[in-house]
Motif scaffolding. Structure first.
Motif, PDB file in Angstrom:
ATOM      1  N   THR A 295       0.697  -0.903  -0.191  1.00  0.00           N
ATOM      2  CA  THR A 295       0.213  -0.464  -0.023  1.00  0.00           C
ATOM      3  C   THR A 295       1.037   1.075   0.126  1.00  0.00           C
ATOM      4  O   THR A 295       0.116   2.285  -1.000  1.00  0.00           O
ATOM      5  N   THR A 296       1.992   1.269   1.113  1.00  0.00           N
ATOM      6  CA  THR A 296       3.156   2.613   1.054  1.00  0.00           C
ATOM      7  C   THR A 296       3.773   2.617  -0.268  1.00  0.00           C
ATOM      8  O   THR A 296       3.888   4.093  -0.802  1.00  0.00           O
ATOM      9  N   GLN A 297       4.010   1.375  -0.839  1.00  0.00           N
ATOM     10  CA  GLN A 297       4.714   1.158  -2.184  1.00  0.00           C
ATOM     11  C   GLN A 297       4.044   2.392  -2.772  1.00  0.00           C
ATOM     12  O   GLN A 297       4.377   3.534  -4.111  1.00  0.00           O
ATOM     13  N   GLN A 298       2.420   1.842  -3.438  1.00  0.00           N
ATOM     14  CA  GLN A 298       1.826   2.508  -4.566  1.00  0.00           C
ATOM     15  C   GLN A 298       1.597   3.778  -3.675  1.00  0.00           C
ATOM     16  O   GLN A 298       1.750   5.154  -4.970  1.00  0.00           O
ATOM     17  N   TYR A 299       1.662   4.458  -3.027  1.00  0.00           N
ATOM     18  CA  TYR A 299       1.009   5.725  -2.255  1.00  0.00           C
ATOM     19  C   TYR A 299       1.781   6.648  -2.865  1.00  0.00           C
ATOM     20  O   TYR A 299       2.515   7.727  -3.204  1.00  0.00           O
ATOM     21  N   LEU A 300       3.232   6.081  -2.759  1.00  0.00           N
ATOM     22  CA  LEU A 300       4.352   7.208  -2.737  1.00  0.00           C
ATOM     23  C   LEU A 300       4.705   7.083  -4.277  1.00  0.00           C
ATOM     24  O   LEU A 300       5.363   7.583  -4.804  1.00  0.00           O
ATOM     25  N   GLY A 301       4.022   6.074  -4.955  1.00  0.00           N
ATOM     26  CA  GLY A 301       4.237   6.359  -6.435  1.00  0.00           C
ATOM     27  C   GLY A 301       3.127   7.392  -6.688  1.00  0.00           C
ATOM     28  O   GLY A 301       3.674   8.413  -7.317  1.00  0.00           O
ATOM     29  N   ARG A 302       2.153   7.358  -6.236  1.00  0.00           N
ATOM     30  CA  ARG A 302       1.442   8.514  -6.247  1.00  0.00           C
ATOM     31  C   ARG A 302       2.256   9.977  -6.029  1.00  0.00           C
ATOM     32  O   ARG A 302       1.938  11.283  -6.676  1.00  0.00           O
ATOM     33  N   LEU A 303       2.868   9.901  -4.572  1.00  0.00           N
ATOM     34  CA  LEU A 303       3.337  11.285  -4.296  1.00  0.00           C
ATOM     35  C   LEU A 303       4.208  11.549  -5.766  1.00  0.00           C
ATOM     36  O   LEU A 303       4.889  13.016  -5.272  1.00  0.00           O
ATOM     37  N   ALA A 304       5.578  11.024  -5.065  1.00  0.00           N
ATOM     38  CA  ALA A 304       6.318  11.074  -6.603  1.00  0.00           C
ATOM     39  C   ALA A 304       6.128  11.832  -7.665  1.00  0.00           C
ATOM     40  O   ALA A 304       6.684  12.568  -8.432  1.00  0.00           O
ATOM     41  N   SER A 305       4.662  11.349  -8.412  1.00  0.00           N
ATOM     42  CA  SER A 305       4.471  11.524  -9.469  1.00  0.00           C
ATOM     43  C   SER A 305       3.688  13.236 -10.304  1.00  0.00           C
ATOM     44  O   SER A 305       3.965  14.183 -10.509  1.00  0.00           O
ATOM     45  N   VAL A 306       3.053  13.736  -8.219  1.00  0.00           N
ATOM     46  CA  VAL A 306       2.635  13.990  -8.137  1.00  0.00           C
ATOM     47  C   VAL A 306       3.452  15.931  -8.467  1.00  0.00           C
ATOM     48  O   VAL A 306       3.132  16.431  -8.544  1.00  0.00           O
ATOM     49  N   THR A 307       4.530  15.304  -7.461  1.00  0.00           N
ATOM     50  CA  THR A 307       5.166  16.309  -6.767  1.00  0.00           C
ATOM     51  C   THR A 307       6.442  16.340  -8.033  1.00  0.00           C
ATOM     52  O   THR A 307       7.501  17.497  -8.155  1.00  0.00           O
ATOM     53  N   ASN A 308       6.636  15.555  -8.422  1.00  0.00           N
ATOM     54  CA  ASN A 308       8.422  15.849  -9.794  1.00  0.00           C
ATOM     55  C   ASN A 308       9.379  15.204  -8.587  1.00  0.00           C
ATOM     56  O   ASN A 308      10.504  15.666  -8.967  1.00  0.00           O
ATOM     57  N   HIS A 309       9.513  14.510  -7.706  1.00  0.00           N
ATOM     58  CA  HIS A 309       9.994  14.736  -6.842  1.00  0.00           C
ATOM     59  C   HIS A 309      10.244  12.925  -6.272  1.00  0.00           C
ATOM     60  O   HIS A 309       9.845  12.334  -5.969  1.00  0.00           O
ATOM     61  N   PRO A 310      11.790  12.525  -6.314  1.00  0.00           N
ATOM     62  CA  PRO A 310      11.836  10.860  -6.039  1.00  0.00           C
ATOM     63  C   PRO A 310      11.620  10.885  -4.883  1.00  0.00           C
ATOM     64  O   PRO A 310      12.117  11.542  -3.591  1.00  0.00           O
ATOM     65  N   ILE A 311      10.531  10.113  -4.472  1.00  0.00           N
ATOM     66  CA  ILE A 311      10.377   9.131  -3.606  1.00  0.00           C
ATOM     67  C   ILE A 311      10.221   7.556  -3.572  1.00  0.00           C
ATOM     68  O   ILE A 311       9.229   7.466  -4.098  1.00  0.00           O
ATOM     69  N   ARG A 312      11.350   7.196  -2.851  1.00  0.00           N
ATOM     70  CA  ARG A 312      11.204   5.382  -2.856  1.00  0.00           C
ATOM     71  C   ARG A 312      10.917   4.968  -1.030  1.00  0.00           C
ATOM     72  O   ARG A 312      11.416   5.177  -0.314  1.00  0.00           O
ATOM     73  N   LEU A 313      10.434   3.756  -1.411  1.00  0.00           N
ATOM     74  CA  LEU A 313      11.104   3.193   0.211  1.00  0.00           C
ATOM     75  C   LEU A 313      13.026   2.785   0.478  1.00  0.00           C
ATOM     76  O   LEU A 313      13.458   2.443  -0.874  1.00  0.00           O
ATOM     77  N   ASP A 314      13.292   2.556   1.150  1.00  0.00           N
ATOM     78  CA  ASP A 314      14.521   2.353   1.388  1.00  0.00           C
ATOM     79  C   ASP A 314      14.912   2.225   2.609  1.00  0.00           C
ATOM     80  O   ASP A 314      14.919   3.373   3.432  1.00  0.00           O
ATOM     81  N   GLN A 315      14.924   0.720   2.811  1.00  0.00           N
ATOM     82  CA  GLN A 315      15.804   0.547   4.191  1.00  0.00           C
ATOM     83  C   GLN A 315      16.953   0.665   5.053  1.00  0.00           C
ATOM     84  O   GLN A 315      17.206   0.149   5.651  1.00  0.00           O
ATOM     85  N   LYS A 316      17.821   1.147   3.566  1.00  0.00           N
ATOM     86  CA  LYS A 316      19.318   0.770   3.951  1.00  0.00           C
ATOM     87  C   LYS A 316      20.108   2.063   4.152  1.00  0.00           C
ATOM     88  O   LYS A 316      20.521   2.271   5.332  1.00  0.00           O
ATOM     89  N   ASP A 317      18.912   3.437   3.724  1.00  0.00           N
ATOM     90  CA  ASP A 317      19.603   4.401   3.708  1.00  0.00           C
ATOM     91  C   ASP A 317      19.067   5.977   4.177  1.00  0.00           C
ATOM     92  O   ASP A 317      18.307   6.995   3.103  1.00  0.00           O
ATOM     93  N   PRO A 318      17.673   5.475   4.464  1.00  0.00           N
ATOM     94  CA  PRO A 318      16.461   6.475   4.534  1.00  0.00           C
ATOM     95  C   PRO A 318      16.538   8.024   5.496  1.00  0.00           C
ATOM     96  O   PRO A 318      17.416   7.832   5.637  1.00  0.00           O
TER      97      PRO A 318
END
Length: 322
Positions: free
Chosen positions: A150-173
């Motif tokens: 669910t979060t992955q899908q939402y982040l994809g929407r936010l990235a599209s809306v803002t044109n700013h990179p946003i992704r899941l990253d468990q190593k260097d958040p």
């Protein structure tokens, strides 16, 4: 990403190494991958024993289930994003952006947050947003998988809306979303300090001391060199929430952690309103995010400095509507 051949070469070298350690000789070419053992040769998979929630945890889960049901009974927690009953104009967007994006919700006074925030400045991430999900031990693997998807899908929407990179990253958040039950909150201070070095234990404890009416919360940390830049964010969400309340928290706190830090009773249709009418980010809210991450809006702008720029951007987004 490495090419298939490069990956194959690495795999071959790994095989040669393991075989050399075993005292065997590989005679040129790539060695075939070892076959899997027959079913009767495989070691049995031991599933971890589920963690039993405490009585306090169960009581909170029951309480928040009743809260969600009461809100739904009142016609709240809408998931339709608004419609003919929730019109808004360019003037609404401009005023709501200034209130939500260039005012603060709280002041920090005498070691506590007080709900009397005033004028602030435009703040947002300059670096790509790298979001980590952290779960209470009692959350099952099935629920973790669902929340992650669910979060992955939402982040994809936010990235599209803002044109700013946003992704899941468990190593260097640089954005931590911790979904915690009441039991894990009591021992989470070291993890907060590991994520935000220099964070005092006393302050971390206050962050985790949510009152029962507090469904979730987000904190943003400024870049010391450039205070208008958001350096890190921490969202705390109760694991005891039923699905819809949890997803409402994910939508609201992640969006607020990106820089829309305030709420307004006049914002509609919006999740940046404490009335709980909407559960998910709306088209109105998407416009606010577009404005916030438009490079024409200067970092550090005051409400007075931001308004004329916001007027121009809003006119473009809404086709000149008044």
């Amino acid at each position: 990403m490495q090419s298939g051949k490069a990956l194959a070469d690495l795999y071959c070298r790994g095989q040669y190494l393991s075989l050399a350690i075993a005292g065997l000789l590989a005679l040129g070419g790539c060695i075939a991958a070892p076959t899997s053992p027959r079913p009767e040769q495989r070691a049995p998979v031991v599933q971890p024993k589920p963690i039993e929630p405490s009585a306090e945890n169960k009581a909170l889960a029951s309480y928040y289930a009743s809260v969600q049901q009461n809100l739904l009974t009142q016609g709240l927690l809408r998931i339709d994003g608004g419609g003919p009953d929730t019109p808004f104009s360019k003037r609404d967007i401009v005023n709501n952006f200034i209130k939500i994006g260039v005012f603060s919700e709280f002041d920090f006074v005498d070691g506590t947050f007080q709900g009397r925030g005033g004028e602030s400045v435009v703040r947002r991430y300059s670096e790509p947003v790298r979001l980590m999900l952290d779960f209470a031990p009692a959350i099952t693997e099935a629920n973790r998988s669902e929340i992650t998807s669910t979060t992955q899908q939402y982040l994809g929407r936010l990235a599209s809306v803002t044109n700013h990179p946003i992704r899941l990253d468990q190593k260097d958040p640089n954005f931590l979303v911790a979904i915690l039950d009441i039991d894990s909150m009591k021992t989470y201070v070291p993890k907060l300090q590991a994520f935000a070095p220099g964070l005092e234990a006393s302050f971390a404890k206050r962050m985790l001391a949510l009152d029962r009416p507090d469904h979730c919360v987000v904190y943003t940390f400024n870049d010391p060199a450039t205070p208008a830049k958001i350096y890190k964010s921490v969202a705390l969400i109760r694991a005891e929430h039923p699905k819809l309340l949890r997803e409402k928290c994910l939508h609201e706190e992640i969006a607020q952690g990106m820089g829309l830090v305030n709420d307004s009773p006049r914002a509609r249709p919006s999740i940046f309103n404490d009335d709980d009418e909407f559960a998910y980010l709306t088209s109105h809210d998407e416009l606010l995010l577009k404005i916030l991450y438009d490079p024409r809006l200067p970092l550090g702008a005051t409400p007075q400095q931001a308004r004329p720029v916001v007027e121009v951007i809003a006119s473009e987004l809404l086709g000149g509507e008044s």
